[in-house]
Design a protein around this motif. Sequence first.
Motif, PDB file in Angstrom:
ATOM      1  N   GLN A 130       0.822  -1.211   0.000  1.00 46.73           N
ATOM      2  CA  GLN A 130       0.000   0.000   0.000  1.00 46.73           C
ATOM      3  C   GLN A 130       0.852   1.255   0.000  1.00 46.73           C
ATOM      4  O   GLN A 130       0.433   2.291  -0.512  1.00 46.73           O
ATOM      5  CB  GLN A 130      -0.928  -0.017   1.215  1.00 46.73           C
ATOM      6  N   SER A 131       2.042   1.174   0.553  1.00 45.87           N
ATOM      7  CA  SER A 131       2.928   2.343   0.598  1.00 45.87           C
ATOM      8  C   SER A 131       3.643   2.578  -0.724  1.00 45.87           C
ATOM      9  O   SER A 131       3.883   3.734  -1.104  1.00 45.87           O
ATOM     10  CB  SER A 131       3.965   2.170   1.711  1.00 45.87           C
ATOM     11  N   GLY A 132       3.988   1.495  -1.434  1.00 48.10           N
ATOM     12  CA  GLY A 132       4.877   1.676  -2.564  1.00 48.10           C
ATOM     13  C   GLY A 132       4.412   1.160  -3.905  1.00 48.10           C
ATOM     14  O   GLY A 132       5.079   1.383  -4.918  1.00 48.10           O
ATOM     15  N   PHE A 133       3.259   0.470  -3.958  1.00 46.45           N
ATOM     16  CA  PHE A 133       2.838  -0.140  -5.213  1.00 46.45           C
ATOM     17  C   PHE A 133       2.373   0.908  -6.219  1.00 46.45           C
ATOM     18  O   PHE A 133       1.635   1.832  -5.887  1.00 46.45           O
ATOM     19  CB  PHE A 133       1.718  -1.132  -4.939  1.00 46.45           C
ATOM     20  N   GLU A 134       2.810   0.753  -7.472  1.00 46.56           N
ATOM     21  CA  GLU A 134       2.327   1.569  -8.579  1.00 46.56           C
ATOM     22  C   GLU A 134       2.046   0.672  -9.768  1.00 46.56           C
ATOM     23  O   GLU A 134       2.663  -0.386  -9.920  1.00 46.56           O
ATOM     24  CB  GLU A 134       3.359   2.631  -8.979  1.00 46.56           C
ATOM     25  N   SER A 135       1.123   1.098 -10.612  1.00 45.12           N
ATOM     26  CA  SER A 135       0.852   0.337 -11.834  1.00 45.12           C
ATOM     27  C   SER A 135       0.280   1.269 -12.890  1.00 45.12           C
ATOM     28  O   SER A 135      -0.307   2.311 -12.581  1.00 45.12           O
ATOM     29  CB  SER A 135      -0.131  -0.812 -11.573  1.00 45.12           C
ATOM     30  N   THR A 136       0.490   0.873 -14.128  1.00 45.62           N
ATOM     31  CA  THR A 136      -0.050   1.581 -15.277  1.00 45.62           C
ATOM     32  C   THR A 136      -0.824   0.575 -16.104  1.00 45.62           C
ATOM     33  O   THR A 136      -0.328  -0.522 -16.364  1.00 45.62           O
ATOM     34  CB  THR A 136       1.075   2.193 -16.134  1.00 45.62           C
ATOM     35  N   GLY A 137      -2.043   0.907 -16.456  1.00 46.69           N
ATOM     36  CA  GLY A 137      -2.836  -0.076 -17.181  1.00 46.69           C
ATOM     37  C   GLY A 137      -3.850   0.532 -18.110  1.00 46.69           C
ATOM     38  O   GLY A 137      -4.231   1.699 -17.979  1.00 46.69           O
ATOM     39  N   THR A 138      -4.273  -0.267 -19.061  1.00 44.34           N
ATOM     40  CA  THR A 138      -5.370   0.090 -19.945  1.00 44.34           C
ATOM     41  C   THR A 138      -6.461  -0.941 -19.764  1.00 44.34           C
ATOM     42  O   THR A 138      -6.209  -2.144 -19.888  1.00 44.34           O
ATOM     43  CB  THR A 138      -4.927   0.113 -21.422  1.00 44.34           C
ATOM     44  N   GLY A 139      -7.623  -0.498 -19.437  1.00 39.66           N
ATOM     45  CA  GLY A 139      -8.725  -1.427 -19.211  1.00 39.66           C
ATOM     46  C   GLY A 139     -10.042  -0.689 -19.227  1.00 39.66           C
ATOM     47  O   GLY A 139     -10.124   0.468 -19.668  1.00 39.66           O
ATOM     48  N   TYR A 140     -11.071  -1.361 -18.729  1.00 42.53           N
ATOM     49  CA  TYR A 140     -12.411  -0.803 -18.739  1.00 42.53           C
ATOM     50  C   TYR A 140     -12.759  -0.282 -17.355  1.00 42.53           C
ATOM     51  O   TYR A 140     -12.512  -0.940 -16.343  1.00 42.53           O
ATOM     52  CB  TYR A 140     -13.423  -1.855 -19.180  1.00 42.53           C
ATOM     53  N   ASN A 141     -13.355   0.884 -17.304  1.00 45.43           N
ATOM     54  CA  ASN A 141     -13.839   1.395 -16.023  1.00 45.43           C
ATOM     55  C   ASN A 141     -15.190   0.773 -15.701  1.00 45.43           C
ATOM     56  O   ASN A 141     -15.708  -0.071 -16.441  1.00 45.43           O
ATOM     57  CB  ASN A 141     -13.903   2.927 -16.041  1.00 45.43           C
ATOM     58  N   SER A 142     -15.798   1.200 -14.578  1.00 47.36           N
ATOM     59  CA  SER A 142     -17.049   0.572 -14.150  1.00 47.36           C
ATOM     60  C   SER A 142     -18.195   0.833 -15.115  1.00 47.36           C
ATOM     61  O   SER A 142     -19.198   0.121 -15.110  1.00 47.36           O
ATOM     62  CB  SER A 142     -17.426   1.070 -12.747  1.00 47.36           C
ATOM     63  N   ALA A 143     -18.062   1.859 -15.962  1.00 45.78           N
ATOM     64  CA  ALA A 143     -19.101   2.132 -16.953  1.00 45.78           C
ATOM     65  C   ALA A 143     -18.845   1.415 -18.270  1.00 45.78           C
ATOM     66  O   ALA A 143     -19.615   1.581 -19.225  1.00 45.78           O
ATOM     67  CB  ALA A 143     -19.190   3.635 -17.207  1.00 45.78           C
ATOM     68  N   GLY A 144     -17.779   0.622 -18.347  1.00 49.91           N
ATOM     69  CA  GLY A 144     -17.487  -0.126 -19.559  1.00 49.91           C
ATOM     70  C   GLY A 144     -16.705   0.655 -20.590  1.00 49.91           C
ATOM     71  O   GLY A 144     -16.568   0.204 -21.728  1.00 49.91           O
TER      72      GLY A 144
END
Length: 814
Positions: free
Chosen positions: A529-543
């Motif tokens: 929780q202190s150090g995790f990072e990520s970059t992504g392409t995906g769908y949000n909750s609205a699709g």
Amino acid sequence: MPMPNARLVSTPLALAVACGLALPVVAHAQEADGATRLDAVIVTGTRATDRAVLESTSPIDVLSPEDLRRAGAVNGELGSALQALLPSFNMPRQSNSGGADHIRAAQLRGLSPDQVLVLVNGKRRHVSALVTTGSKVGRGNTPVDFNAIPLSAIKRIEVLRDGAGAQYGADAVAGVINIILDDAGDGGAIEARYGAHHTKLEPIDRTLTDGQSASLAAKVGTSLGDDGFLRVGLEYKELSPTNRAGFDRIPPWDQTPANLAVQGQRNYQHGNGAAKDINGWFNSEIPLGESAVFYAFGTYNQRDTEGANYFRYPDGEANWPEVYPNGYRPVSIGENLDVAGVAGVRGHVGEWDIDASLNHGRNEYTYRLRNSLNASLGPSSPTRFKTGDYRFDQTLANVDISRLFSQGDNLHTFATGVEYRVEHYETGAGDPASYAAGPFTDRPTGSQAGGGLTPQDEADLDRNVASVYASLSSSFGENFSTDAAVRYEHYSDFGGEVTGKLAARYEFVPAFALRGALSKNFRAPSLGQSGFESTGTGYNSAGQLIQSRLLSVNNPIARALGATDLSPEQALNASLGFTSRVGETFDFSLDLFQIDIDDRVALSEAITSDALTAYIDSTFGVPGVESVSFFTNAADTQTRGAEAVANWRHPLAGGQLLLTGTWSYAETEIKRVVATPAALSAVVPDAVLFGVEERNTLTDAAPRTRSAFTASWNDDRWNLLARVTRHGSTRRVFNFGGGFEPEQVYGAKWQLEAEAEVRLGEKWTLAIGGLNLTDEYADLSNEDIFYFGNLPYDVLSGIGSSGAYYYGRVRYAF
């Protein structure tokens, strides 16, 4: 402490007392030697060496290996067994939820998965390396992986349902689950299971058979000297996927001719993913003279799993028809390695008992994708990617000393000890193609269904934790007992914390007792929780397809948007209980509790706007970021609830009948929410840092109630069991933007389970059984939530969305 609703308590209790039919599930069945576990001495929650279950100052459940084996757990998973047996344990099966498809998170008393401490043989268990960011339950957590512990390795499980930070250290806010390994010095067993789901799926009006599972477990023990032993075991498990997706109606914004050609198909998957497990374990003791023993134990798990993701349509920016002419659905692949080992010496020096041990645990996780694409690379893009490596190591050393003092009829056990723990968290970048921005700038960058960790996303964090504690467990005659503890714990990244606990039990008349406890507990944010990072392409909750960043609180972008250093969660637990035991026939317990937690750590809402994208591009030179989230001390909460367990035993037809009723209730209210930072509001004026979706995660996503009635009967040849469980309602809320916040309440559901086991001679047993025999499902999601027919069931309901499951089991014991 007032009850949330008196009628909710009185009705189940009246039914339980009158006919044994209303409350949830901890079967206090008889052990093989005929003694009930009510008389078994517990080792969790007290330093005293002579207390039984109903004599404890805090509520404790005890599960035997027979309970676990007969829970009918799908694929022999420990988590599934605990879900069936424990009144306040919730472990839903996630789907289309990123890492949570691979490592399931469990809750106790409706709190977060990282607020329960797990021990093995009384020693702290490590957590998983993967931060689950795509789930509902357990979002933003690094939970303990219960399913990495083999079911066949367990002698019993003791569950302390109370805060115990002063006794065992940080994280024990909701309680402690102590898994005690098999220590038999001779004999063994070989057990094989096979099962499958057979169900009528209403959304597509078909009868399906899927989710086949098979497992084989073997264990054997041998004596070492007069009092030593070595116990070893192996398990292999294999699980086939299930699919409860509906027919695709195609979202309005994707209704092109090419996409409409796949309308009416089952383009999505919703259900269990495929899995293969190899487990190994050992437990041993070797005498060292007459006053000491060397002990060692360990577990090993290698698991390969698959998870589901949203379908990418043929005519869409995420696809190249040259690669996938009919569209594609990416499949996530988890490669999970989990190992743990403990070695120590336990002995006596004069009147003092001493236990010194060294404990190491490691979780390594590699996340991959197949059937995917980096659209920005064009038709030549790879279709398989490694998106990241994750690793968490925990090494700790501790020394505990204790001594029993007597003063007439009064007995006192004093204990003290020190512990030093080192934690290390590390992430590694994915394949370059998994995060590359290719020449096709009008297409999303990164592998679909989870872009790879970039080099700038990598984390390498360490911290040290030192603690010292003292406790005193006292019995003043036969009627009054107490437990008191205090601990000081110092984190290299958060400073020091003092926790304490005081608990007492008073038997005011024979067979009736009151017990209560007050404790201060805390939980430091995990390194993930202190150090995790990520970059992504995906769908949000609205699709909608978006490029998103999860930023650590130390990231300059997050700091510019108002992120601050995380603080430890602070908790105050209070409980009051009543217990009764009438001879060997009837026992009953009811415990009320309140848990106040300040500064709960959670992920923020996904903040999305064109202004945010432009701000990050112009200020930091990072283009195309459409969504940002980061961890924050989001809220103060109060959880109130009650738990009850009742057992009635009676000889019947030459055997023994046991009726067990259990019931749990936990309601969480939000008392304070962190304000949206001014820096964020300056960029996105309507932004809400912690909004309706994450509030829903803390308050209504887990069932508030669970109740069950279990009837079991056994004689020299037969073991018969039937269980009826009522899973309480849950509530789902989405924020699709523009003020559109659809929600749905999923109603309570009843589940029927049964098993018949027959002994064939002295060594063989055969069992058949079923879960959810009435083939019950959660309520169908409404049209605002079910994503155009593709995802007809939500993952929140306790009954799940796989339907009826039937299994058989054969066991050879020697």
